[in-house]
Design an enzyme around this catalytic site. Structure first.
Site, PDB file in Angstrom:
ATOM      1  N   LYS A   1      -9.898   2.701   2.705  1.00 55.49           N
ATOM      2  CA  LYS A   1      -8.533   2.557   2.175  1.00 55.49           C
ATOM      3  C   LYS A   1      -7.939   3.946   1.987  1.00 55.49           C
ATOM      4  O   LYS A   1      -8.655   4.880   1.587  1.00 55.49           O
ATOM      5  CB  LYS A   1      -8.606   1.812   0.846  1.00 55.49           C
ATOM      6  CG  LYS A   1      -7.253   1.570   0.183  1.00 55.49           C
ATOM      7  CD  LYS A   1      -7.428   0.804  -1.135  1.00 55.49           C
ATOM      8  CE  LYS A   1      -6.107   0.497  -1.804  1.00 55.49           C
ATOM      9  NZ  LYS A   1      -6.264  -0.228  -3.075  1.00 55.49           N
TER      10      LYS A   1
ATOM     11  N   SER B   1      -7.200  -5.577  -6.646  1.00 59.44           N
ATOM     12  CA  SER B   1      -6.860  -5.157  -5.274  1.00 59.44           C
ATOM     13  C   SER B   1      -7.957  -5.260  -4.243  1.00 59.44           C
ATOM     14  O   SER B   1      -7.696  -5.072  -3.063  1.00 59.44           O
ATOM     15  CB  SER B   1      -6.354  -3.720  -5.284  1.00 59.44           C
ATOM     16  OG  SER B   1      -5.031  -3.712  -5.700  1.00 59.44           O
TER      17      SER B   1
ATOM     18  N   SER C   1      -3.796  -4.576  -3.418  1.00 57.97           N
ATOM     19  CA  SER C   1      -3.180  -3.556  -2.616  1.00 57.97           C
ATOM     20  C   SER C   1      -4.020  -3.135  -1.401  1.00 57.97           C
ATOM     21  O   SER C   1      -3.508  -2.506  -0.481  1.00 57.97           O
ATOM     22  CB  SER C   1      -2.934  -2.324  -3.488  1.00 57.97           C
ATOM     23  OG  SER C   1      -4.165  -1.805  -3.958  1.00 57.97           O
TER      24      SER C   1
HETATM   25  N1  GLN Z   1      -1.770  -6.072  -7.986  1.00 59.08           N
HETATM   26  C1  GLN Z   1      -2.133  -5.216  -9.063  1.00 59.08           C
HETATM   27  C2  GLN Z   1      -1.092  -4.149  -9.274  1.00 59.08           C
HETATM   28  O1  GLN Z   1      -0.148  -4.180  -8.557  1.00 59.08           O
HETATM   29  C3  GLN Z   1      -3.471  -4.621  -8.812  1.00 59.08           C
HETATM   30  C4  GLN Z   1      -3.458  -3.397  -8.016  1.00 59.08           C
HETATM   31  C5  GLN Z   1      -4.811  -2.785  -7.821  1.00 59.08           C
HETATM   32  O2  GLN Z   1      -5.835  -3.371  -8.165  1.00 59.08           O
HETATM   33  N2  GLN Z   1      -4.808  -1.578  -7.318  1.00 59.08           N
HETATM   34  O3  GLN Z   1      -1.184  -3.326 -10.105  1.00 59.08           O
END
Ligand code: GLN
Length: 474
Positions: free
Chosen positions: A76, A175, A151
Site C-alpha cells: 500500500k 482499512s 482505504s
Molecule cells: N474508513 C476509515 C476512515 O476513513 C478507516 C480508515 C483506515 O483504517 N485507514 O478513517
C-alpha cells in the site's frame, strides 16, 4: 500459470522445479497488465522484480533461499520502500522518494520476498471506498461498477485479481478488513503495537496498524510471523516475543472455543439480509463443530464511531501538519510569502476529504472545544476498551459483521461524508479497543458479491484468532 490459493502450494512447486520465481513474477505482471483498468497499482516495479526473482531462483538452487522465497508482495502506498516513491495517494507528496525501508518491508526483503509494486489507496488512508485517491478510484474485480472498499482498496484488489500473492496495507479504522470483505479475501488487523509502525505514513498514530491481505489464513500467519515484533525504531511496538503463528495455525489440537456474536447480526435493520443469513449460517456451523456460542449485546455501540472519528481526525490534524510545502514533496508555485506558501501548498496538495479531516481534527483540539470533544472521546475510548476486554475475558472470540452491506456502487456515498463514515460502523471497534481482528470470506450475496465475517480476539491472541479462522474456512 495457474492461480495459487496459498504460498504453501507455491513453495511445493518451487521445490519440485515445476515453476520458478521468475515465472511467478511474470504471471502477476501479466495480470497487472490485463487488469490495469482496476487501477490497483500506482507503480509497478517490473524490471526490479524480475531481476530479484532471478537472484532468488539462484538462491533456491543453491539451497540458500530464506522463508519467503517466491512470495510476491504488493505494498500500500503508505509504506516506505527505500529509493521508491511514497505518496499516500496524495499530490502533497508528489516527487517524494523514501530514504529508508519501513521495518515491515525490511523484514520481508530479508526473508527473500519480492516486491512488485506500490498500491493505490485513499489519500492518507482516509476513506472507505478508495474514491479519495488523488490517482482515481480502484475498481472491484468482482464487479467493476463497485468499489473495492478502503482505504487499502488497491492492496485488496491486487490479491483478489492475483496481481500478487500477499499485500501489506494499513488498518486505522477498518482499512484492511473492510476491503478484504468487499473483495472476498482474508484481511488481518493485528493487535495495536504488534508490528512496528516505523516507515508507515502516520494517520491516527494511536490506531494505526500495518495489516496483511492474503488468499489464505496461512499466508497471513506466515507474513505476520516475519514482520511482527520488537523494533528499536518504534518505541511503541510491543516487546512480546513473536509466536510461531504458522505452526499454530496448522496445529490441530481439537480445542473448543467460547464464541459470542453481537445481537446486531439478527436485529439490525441496517444490515443487508444476505450478510445476516451468511453469518448466521456460519454461526450454526461453529455450533455444529462443538464450540459454545452465545448472543451478546455490546452496550456502547452508538459511541464507537463518534469516538473514532473525533480521535482519529485529531491525531490526523497533528500528524499531517508536517506537510507544509517546505519539507516534503509538493510546493505551490503561486505563493508570495511564508504564510501563503503553507496555505497554498496545503490547499492545492491535499484533497477534499483530507482537508475536511484536518479541519475537524483541529476543531476538536481547539482550546474552547478540547474538553468537550477530545478529552471526552479519550475517556469514552477507555470505557469501550474496558468493556470490549471484559467480554474477551469471557469469550475467546466476538463474531461481528465487517460491513453493513456488500460492495457499494462507485459514487453511491461520495456526496455525503457521514453516510460514508457509517460504512465503518462494525470495523472501528477493534481499533478503538486496540485488539486484533480478522476478516474472512463468508459466502456471497444474491448478486454474487463477496461477504466477509469478522472475528475479534483479545490483545496478542493472534495465534488463536488465526487458528480458528483457518478452521472455519476448511
Ligand atoms: N474508513 C476509515 C476512515 O476513513 C478507516 C480508515 C483506515 O483504517 N485507514 O478513517
Amino acid at each position: 500459470m495457474r492461480t495459487y490459493a496459498s504460498f504453501r502450494e507455491i513453495q511445493h512447486d518451487l521445490q519440485h522445479g515445476k515453476i520458478s520465481c521468475q515465472d511467478l513474477v511474470r504471471h502477476h505482471l501479466s495480470n497487472i497488465k490485463s487488469k490495469s483498468h482496476l487501477n490497483a497499482f500506482l507503480s509497478v516495479y517490473e524490471q526490479e522484480a524480475l531481476t530479484r526473482a532471478a537472484e532468488i531462483d539462484t538462491k533456491i538452487k543453491n539451497g540458500t533461499a530464506r522463508r519467503l522465497a517466491g512470495l510476491v508482495v504488493g505494498l500500500k502506498d503508505v509504506l516506505a520502500y527505500k529509493d521508491h516513491p511514497l505518496q499516500a495517494s496524495s499530490h502533497i507528496l508528489d516527487g517524494f522518494i523514501s530514504q529508508f525501508n519501513a521495518t515491515a518491508v525490511q523484514r520481508l526483503l530479508d526473508e527473500d520476498a519480492i516486491i512488485i509494486g506500490r498500491q493505490n489507496c485513499d489519500e492518507f488512508a482516509m476513506g472507505s471506498s478508495n474514491e479519495n485517491s488523488a490517482f482515481g478510484p480502484v475498481l472491484n474485480d468482482a464487479d467493476n461498477s463497485r468499489v473495492p472498499g478502503g482505504s487499502s482498496g488497491g492492496s485488496a484488489v491486487a490479491v483478489q485479481a492475483d496481481m500478487c500473492q500477499v499485500s501489506l496495507g494499513s488498518d486505522t479504522g477498518g482499512s484492511v478488513r473492510q476491503p478484504a470483505a468487499f473483495c472476498g479475501i482474508v484481511g488481518l488487523k493485528p493487535t495495536y503495537s504488534r508490528i512496528s509502525r516505523y516507515g508507515l505514513a502516520a494517520y491516527g498514530s494511536s490506531f494505526d496498524c500495518i495489516g496483511i491481505f492474503g488468499k489464505s489464513v496461512e499466508d497471513v500467519a506466515l507474513v505476520l510471523e516475519v514482520i511482527a515484533g520488537a523494533d528499536e525504531e518504534d518505541s511503541t511496538v510491543s516487546q512480546k516475543p513473536v509466536p510461531a503463528y504458522l505452526d499454530d495455525v496448522r496445529r490441530d489440537d481439537g480445542r473448543k472455543y467460547k464464541v459470542a456474536y453481537v445481537s446486531e447480526i439478527d436485529n439490525s435493520d441496517g444490515l443487508q439480509p444476505e450478510i445476516r443469513q451468511s453469518i448466521l449460517a456460519q454461526i450454526e456451523e461453529i455450533k455444529a463443530a462443538g464450540h459454545e456460542v452465545e448472543r451478546i449485546d455490546f452496550p456502547l455501540n452508538e459511541y464507537v464511531l463518534p469516538t473514532y472519528y473525533i480521535l482519529a481526525t485529531a491525531e490526523a490534524s497533528s500528524n499531517l501538519s508536517r506537510y507544509d510545502g517546505v519539507r516534503y514533496g509538493f510546493r505551490s508555485s503561486s505563493a508570495n510569502d511564508l504564510q501563503s506558501l503553507y496555505k497554498k501548498s496545503r490547499s492545492e496538495g491535499f484533497g477534499k476529504e483530507v482537508q475536511r479531516r484536518i479541519l475537524l481534527g483541529t476543531f476538536v483540539l481547539s482550546a474552547s472545544y478540547y474538553d468537550a470533544y477530545y478529552t471526552k472521546a479519550q475517556k469514552v475510548r477507555r470505557i469501550i476498551r474496558d468493556k470490549t476486554k471484559e467480554l474477551l475475558k469471557q469469550y475467546d472470540f466476538i463474531v461481528m459483521p465487517i460491513t453493513p452491506t456488500t460492495a457499494f456502487k462507485l459514487g453511491e456515498h461520495t456526496g455525503n461524508p457521514l453516510e460514508m463514515y457509517l460504512a465503518d460502523l462494525f470495523s472501528v471497534q477493534a481499533n478503538v479497543a486496540g485488539v486484533p481482528a480478522i476478516a474472512i470470506p463468508c459466502g456471497t450475496d444474491n448478486a454474487g458479491l463477496p461477504i466477509g465475517m469478522q472475528l475479534i480476539a483479545d490483545d496478542f491472541e493472534e495465534s488463536k484468532l488465526l487458528h480458528f479462522s483457518d478452521s472455519l474456512l476448511k
